[in-house]
Enzyme design. Structure first.
Site, PDB file in Angstrom:
ATOM      1  CB  SER A  48      -0.945   0.016   1.209  1.00 38.30           C
ATOM      2  OG  SER A  48      -0.234   0.218   2.415  1.00 38.30           O
ATOM      3  CE  LYS A 115      -2.994   2.047   4.896  1.00 40.66           C
ATOM      4  NZ  LYS A 115      -2.805   1.150   3.722  1.00 40.66           N
TER       5      LYS A 115
END
Length: 214
Positions: A48, A115
């Site tokens: 990701s 993230k």
């Protein structure tokens, strides 16, 4: 003067060596605990954050980067003082746009997420035409792997609440992030990713992006 029997000298020497060993082990334990309270190791799981962080890459995470206290909560302990809301004071610095953070999973599970912070408290964030817009201006993100093809919860403008952030993966089309689970509380953040140290050929201090708006 009476000489110390050899047996007593030998026993004293053994006791001294044992005590030195105990002291060394205790000191090592204290150092380990102190270091672990400041930094921890984190292994990237999945894609990701590509192309900037890769699966199984090892990072050092600074756990104290965002250490803060709520001044209003402290003031509330004073008799006769009535305060509402929060007033946070950061010892080092508050979160910044572009920080890569590790945080507790907001949707269940045990493995922390990693993230990038995109929206800060007070920002209005929306995804439109394959890009992120902050307060009506397009955010340039040169580190991305391809355009943002879906917006999820951010297809409609979302205002970031106090004490929260909006996070997105760099590999936007293969990331479960604020488009799925919404805003992340600062209390959920474990720390800021600081150094990538494994594999050795990719060792680096993680850079801080310089953003432009259009």
């Amino acid at each position: 003067m009476d000489a110390v029997p050899p047996q007593e000298r030998s026993g004293a020497t053994r006791k001294s060596l044992v005590w030195e060993l105990v002291e060394t082990l205790l000191l090592a334990l204290l150092i380990f605990v102190a270091v672990r309270s400041v930094v921890l190791n984190y292994r990237v799981d999945g894609s990701s954050m590509e192309p900037n962080l890769h699966d199984r890459e090892m990072l050092i995470v600074n756990r104290r980067e965002y250490f803060h206290i709520d001044l209003n909560a402290l003031a509330a302990w004073i008799p006769g003082v009535d305060v509402k809301g929060t007033r946070e004071w950061y010892l080092f610095r508050p979160p910044q746009r572009g920080d890569v953070v590790v945080f507790h999973p907001p949707v269940g599970g045990s493995e922390p997420f990693i993230k990038r912070i995109i929206g800060l408290p007070g920002d209005e964030v929306v995804i439109r035409d394959g890009a992120v817009y902050i307060n009506g201006k397009r955010l340039e993100e040169p580190y991305l792997k391809g355009p943002t093809l879906w917006g999820g919860l951010l297809e409609e403008p979302m205002v970031v609440q106090p004490g929260h952030v909006i996070v997105l993966g760099d590999n936007r089309n293969n990331s479960s992030d604020s488009r799925v689970f919404g805003q992340v509380s600062m209390d959920q953040i474990i720390g800021k990713a600081w150094i990538a140290y494994w594999p050795p050929g990719q060792m680096q201090v993680l850079p801080q992006p310089a953003y432009a708006f259009h």
